[in-house]
Design a protein around this motif. Sequence first.
Motif, PDB file in Angstrom:
ATOM      1  N   GLY A   1      43.580  17.590  12.454  1.00  0.00           N
ATOM      2  CA  GLY A   1      43.300  18.639  13.556  1.00  0.00           C
ATOM      3  C   GLY A   1      44.428  19.283  13.853  1.00  0.00           C
ATOM      4  O   GLY A   1      43.880  20.733  13.756  1.00  0.00           O
ATOM      5  N   GLU A   2      45.467  19.351  12.774  1.00  0.00           N
ATOM      6  CA  GLU A   2      47.264  19.917  12.865  1.00  0.00           C
ATOM      7  C   GLU A   2      46.256  21.221  11.983  1.00  0.00           C
ATOM      8  O   GLU A   2      47.723  22.078  12.438  1.00  0.00           O
ATOM      9  N   PHE A   3      46.250  20.691  11.332  1.00  0.00           N
ATOM     10  CA  PHE A   3      45.957  22.403   9.922  1.00  0.00           C
ATOM     11  C   PHE A   3      45.283  23.244  10.364  1.00  0.00           C
ATOM     12  O   PHE A   3      45.590  24.235  10.112  1.00  0.00           O
ATOM     13  N   VAL A   4      44.267  23.274  11.262  1.00  0.00           N
ATOM     14  CA  VAL A   4      43.302  24.153  11.630  1.00  0.00           C
ATOM     15  C   VAL A   4      44.628  24.169  13.044  1.00  0.00           C
ATOM     16  O   VAL A   4      44.415  25.721  13.508  1.00  0.00           O
ATOM     17  N   ARG A   5      44.899  24.138  13.957  1.00  0.00           N
ATOM     18  CA  ARG A   5      46.169  24.028  15.340  1.00  0.00           C
ATOM     19  C   ARG A   5      46.897  25.031  14.989  1.00  0.00           C
ATOM     20  O   ARG A   5      47.563  25.977  15.639  1.00  0.00           O
ATOM     21  N   LEU A   6      47.341  24.836  13.168  1.00  0.00           N
ATOM     22  CA  LEU A   6      48.405  25.815  12.822  1.00  0.00           C
ATOM     23  C   LEU A   6      48.066  27.304  12.736  1.00  0.00           C
ATOM     24  O   LEU A   6      49.159  28.316  12.900  1.00  0.00           O
ATOM     25  N   ALA A   7      47.101  26.954  12.062  1.00  0.00           N
ATOM     26  CA  ALA A   7      46.363  28.646  12.096  1.00  0.00           C
ATOM     27  C   ALA A   7      46.366  29.376  13.205  1.00  0.00           C
ATOM     28  O   ALA A   7      46.330  30.326  13.416  1.00  0.00           O
TER      29      ALA A   7
ATOM     30  N   LEU B   1      59.286  27.954   0.914  1.00  0.00           N
ATOM     31  CA  LEU B   1      57.809  27.910   1.793  1.00  0.00           C
ATOM     32  C   LEU B   1      57.359  27.759   2.718  1.00  0.00           C
ATOM     33  O   LEU B   1      57.777  27.642   3.958  1.00  0.00           O
ATOM     34  N   ALA B   2      58.345  26.098   2.687  1.00  0.00           N
ATOM     35  CA  ALA B   2      57.949  25.511   3.946  1.00  0.00           C
ATOM     36  C   ALA B   2      59.100  26.205   5.333  1.00  0.00           C
ATOM     37  O   ALA B   2      58.662  26.574   6.645  1.00  0.00           O
ATOM     38  N   GLU B   3      60.414  26.400   4.744  1.00  0.00           N
ATOM     39  CA  GLU B   3      61.482  27.081   5.840  1.00  0.00           C
ATOM     40  C   GLU B   3      60.883  28.007   6.659  1.00  0.00           C
ATOM     41  O   GLU B   3      60.917  27.966   7.696  1.00  0.00           O
ATOM     42  N   ARG B   4      60.514  28.613   5.538  1.00  0.00           N
ATOM     43  CA  ARG B   4      60.276  30.152   5.493  1.00  0.00           C
ATOM     44  C   ARG B   4      59.173  30.599   6.741  1.00  0.00           C
ATOM     45  O   ARG B   4      58.415  31.057   7.905  1.00  0.00           O
ATOM     46  N   VAL B   5      57.730  29.433   6.815  1.00  0.00           N
ATOM     47  CA  VAL B   5      56.956  28.995   8.093  1.00  0.00           C
ATOM     48  C   VAL B   5      57.596  28.613   9.224  1.00  0.00           C
ATOM     49  O   VAL B   5      56.414  29.242   9.880  1.00  0.00           O
ATOM     50  N   GLU B   6      58.264  27.696   8.804  1.00  0.00           N
ATOM     51  CA  GLU B   6      59.092  27.419  10.322  1.00  0.00           C
ATOM     52  C   GLU B   6      59.613  28.229  10.783  1.00  0.00           C
ATOM     53  O   GLU B   6      60.287  28.243  12.253  1.00  0.00           O
ATOM     54  N   GLU B   7      59.927  29.141  10.619  1.00  0.00           N
ATOM     55  CA  GLU B   7      60.735  30.535  11.794  1.00  0.00           C
ATOM     56  C   GLU B   7      59.763  31.712  11.628  1.00  0.00           C
ATOM     57  O   GLU B   7      60.185  32.530  12.535  1.00  0.00           O
ATOM     58  N   ARG B   8      58.520  31.335  11.270  1.00  0.00           N
ATOM     59  CA  ARG B   8      57.904  32.798  11.804  1.00  0.00           C
ATOM     60  C   ARG B   8      57.825  32.653  13.510  1.00  0.00           C
ATOM     61  O   ARG B   8      57.339  31.241  14.194  1.00  0.00           O
ATOM     62  N   PRO B   9      57.826  33.707  13.771  1.00  0.00           N
ATOM     63  CA  PRO B   9      58.096  33.220  15.744  1.00  0.00           C
ATOM     64  C   PRO B   9      57.298  32.405  16.266  1.00  0.00           C
ATOM     65  O   PRO B   9      57.957  31.728  17.369  1.00  0.00           O
ATOM     66  N   ARG B  10      55.776  32.086  15.691  1.00  0.00           N
ATOM     67  CA  ARG B  10      54.495  32.125  17.092  1.00  0.00           C
ATOM     68  C   ARG B  10      54.737  30.190  16.338  1.00  0.00           C
ATOM     69  O   ARG B  10      54.576  29.028  17.321  1.00  0.00           O
ATOM     70  N   ILE B  11      54.846  30.333  14.577  1.00  0.00           N
ATOM     71  CA  ILE B  11      54.880  29.037  14.903  1.00  0.00           C
ATOM     72  C   ILE B  11      56.336  28.028  15.599  1.00  0.00           C
ATOM     73  O   ILE B  11      56.178  26.809  16.180  1.00  0.00           O
ATOM     74  N   ALA B  12      57.315  28.625  15.217  1.00  0.00           N
ATOM     75  CA  ALA B  12      58.512  28.420  16.153  1.00  0.00           C
ATOM     76  C   ALA B  12      58.822  27.679  17.102  1.00  0.00           C
ATOM     77  O   ALA B  12      58.626  26.741  17.578  1.00  0.00           O
ATOM     78  N   ALA B  13      57.928  28.506  18.195  1.00  0.00           N
ATOM     79  CA  ALA B  13      57.308  28.324  19.151  1.00  0.00           C
ATOM     80  C   ALA B  13      56.245  27.289  19.237  1.00  0.00           C
ATOM     81  O   ALA B  13      57.026  26.927  20.722  1.00  0.00           O
ATOM     82  N   TYR B  14      56.038  27.164  18.695  1.00  0.00           N
ATOM     83  CA  TYR B  14      54.332  26.535  19.023  1.00  0.00           C
ATOM     84  C   TYR B  14      55.046  25.106  18.594  1.00  0.00           C
ATOM     85  O   TYR B  14      55.511  23.879  18.826  1.00  0.00           O
ATOM     86  N   LEU B  15      56.098  25.034  17.819  1.00  0.00           N
ATOM     87  CA  LEU B  15      56.873  23.382  17.331  1.00  0.00           C
ATOM     88  C   LEU B  15      58.105  22.948  17.984  1.00  0.00           C
ATOM     89  O   LEU B  15      58.285  21.829  17.828  1.00  0.00           O
ATOM     90  N   ALA B  16      58.288  24.138  18.776  1.00  0.00           N
ATOM     91  CA  ALA B  16      59.401  23.734  20.214  1.00  0.00           C
ATOM     92  C   ALA B  16      58.373  23.194  21.860  1.00  0.00           C
ATOM     93  O   ALA B  16      59.216  22.734  22.353  1.00  0.00           O
ATOM     94  N   SER B  17      57.232  23.155  21.384  1.00  0.00           N
ATOM     95  CA  SER B  17      56.544  23.429  22.924  1.00  0.00           C
ATOM     96  C   SER B  17      55.916  21.629  22.583  1.00  0.00           C
ATOM     97  O   SER B  17      55.620  20.571  21.670  1.00  0.00           O
ATOM     98  N   PRO B  18      55.650  22.000  23.959  1.00  0.00           N
ATOM     99  CA  PRO B  18      55.241  19.806  24.469  1.00  0.00           C
ATOM    100  C   PRO B  18      53.555  20.452  23.521  1.00  0.00           C
ATOM    101  O   PRO B  18      52.829  18.430  23.452  1.00  0.00           O
TER     102      PRO B  18
ATOM    103  N   ARG C   1      52.847  20.717  20.102  1.00  0.00           N
ATOM    104  CA  ARG C   1      53.198  19.844  18.618  1.00  0.00           C
ATOM    105  C   ARG C   1      53.949  18.414  19.641  1.00  0.00           C
ATOM    106  O   ARG C   1      54.297  18.353  19.631  1.00  0.00           O
ATOM    107  N   LEU C   2      52.958  17.389  19.033  1.00  0.00           N
ATOM    108  CA  LEU C   2      52.889  16.206  18.588  1.00  0.00           C
ATOM    109  C   LEU C   2      53.690  15.727  17.844  1.00  0.00           C
ATOM    110  O   LEU C   2      54.370  16.450  17.054  1.00  0.00           O
ATOM    111  N   ALA C   3      54.624  14.905  18.007  1.00  0.00           N
ATOM    112  CA  ALA C   3      55.991  14.252  16.795  1.00  0.00           C
ATOM    113  C   ALA C   3      54.988  13.340  16.032  1.00  0.00           C
ATOM    114  O   ALA C   3      53.799  13.014  16.179  1.00  0.00           O
ATOM    115  N   PHE C   4      55.663  13.333  14.901  1.00  0.00           N
ATOM    116  CA  PHE C   4      54.415  12.745  13.413  1.00  0.00           C
ATOM    117  C   PHE C   4      54.599  11.257  13.809  1.00  0.00           C
ATOM    118  O   PHE C   4      55.668  10.519  14.456  1.00  0.00           O
ATOM    119  N   ASN C   5      54.306  10.281  14.259  1.00  0.00           N
ATOM    120  CA  ASN C   5      53.888   8.851  14.089  1.00  0.00           C
ATOM    121  C   ASN C   5      53.117   7.938  13.311  1.00  0.00           C
ATOM    122  O   ASN C   5      52.946   8.220  12.450  1.00  0.00           O
TER     123      ASN C   5
END
Lengths: 234, 234
Positions: B15-21, B198-215, B217-221
Amino acid sequence: MRYQLYYWTGIQGRGEFVRLALEDAGADYADVARVEGDRVLQPFLEGKMPAMPPFAPPFLKAGRLVIAQVANILHYLGPPLALVPRAESRRLQALQWQLTIADFVAEIHDSHHPIAGSLYYEEQRKEAARRAEDFRRQRLPHFLGYFERALVWAGGRHALGQHSYVDLSLFQLVRGLEYAYPRAMRKQARRLPHLRALAERVEERPRIAAYLASPRRLAFNTQGIFRHYPELDG
Amino acid sequence: MRYQLYYWTGIQGRGEFVRLALEDAGADYADVARVEGDRVLQPFLEGKMPAMPPFAPPFLKAGRLVIAQVANILHYLGPPLALVPRAESRRLQALQWQLTIADFVAEIHDSHHPIAGSLYYEEQRKEAARRAEDFRRQRLPHFLGYFERALVWAGGRHALGQHSYVDLSLFQLVRGLEYAYPRAMRKQARRLPHLRALAERVEERPRIAAYLASPRRLAFNTQGIFRHYPELDG
């Protein structure tokens, strides 16, 4: 348009899903490696061609396009070969079917190669016995039961309510499994009336019947995706 | 359009691949099971809804459409979310990338579950050790080396020469593997400069950065696709 299909010689493999679509449509195509040998695949795989390098065969050359991944190739070929309904929502449904078939094909392959594709079956027999048991008991009935239900949902005769590349792939799946897992498939037979009837109807389509009787159709063998190892069949 | 994403709670998973989009595009969407619980998935999977039953989550409801299979969902979402180039030939390229990513994701999953998804890891540890060794030595370098080369072929910055859903999936792949196989990934690092950048640039995209910092985004487990079992990491 003259299409050029690139796939390994000697096996039906994943290339067969594309070949069936080209044959059913009476498309003008060359099966390039069967004419010129497997070495023609290399420049593409090594990125020495102008097109984006494919990860693996099969790939299809159509004019300047080089398209890889079975489901992607069939998604592309669907409209020009009249093997998919026109509406976008129906093309998505076709792609969804094909991707689920692709997932199942990968599991069928791994039922005899659970450790590594690069090792011989004989090097992973013990693990294959364990995986194949789960495959026969869980995955095979789960996937085929789903396809049967989805087929009934679509009206019972065609995956998309009309003939399409998905029906051709379902035919290949059923025949491949009947070759590889004859005992397991006999056990499933009564649960899959629509799927089996679909496979029979596909087989009777004039161009498919002619193709299956031609030397272009290789026999199933123990090099491809569908392999018959009696000890894996329970 | 308000989208409804259906996927199991508790893991990132496919699901995460869809969620990221959806997150990157700032789309209006509901992550339905996270609000109402996993039971909302059942009527779809049991074929009790008017739409064609999906084989498995994730699936996306968009108006009356219900679309399953990650690559299919992203193929559908690409144009309205402006996450794919417009030309048909470029959409095929995006789909080809995504299908190769999907193949790799299945192999990543099977590196810890080589016998059966229905068994616990602990019930297939021995086989997993053997498969993970092949995965680290052969498959991981083979797939990532291919993605690096294809990225360079495309100009080095983006899988499709411009931002797309493929870049988002490549980011997820790299971070997931760094979590699951940190030692193996450190060994690969020097071979993958473009993929890592590329992974670093994606991580810095504002909406992705906000998403990754939000609840959201679940942690890997160790329930999902990418699992860290130190003994599998060599």
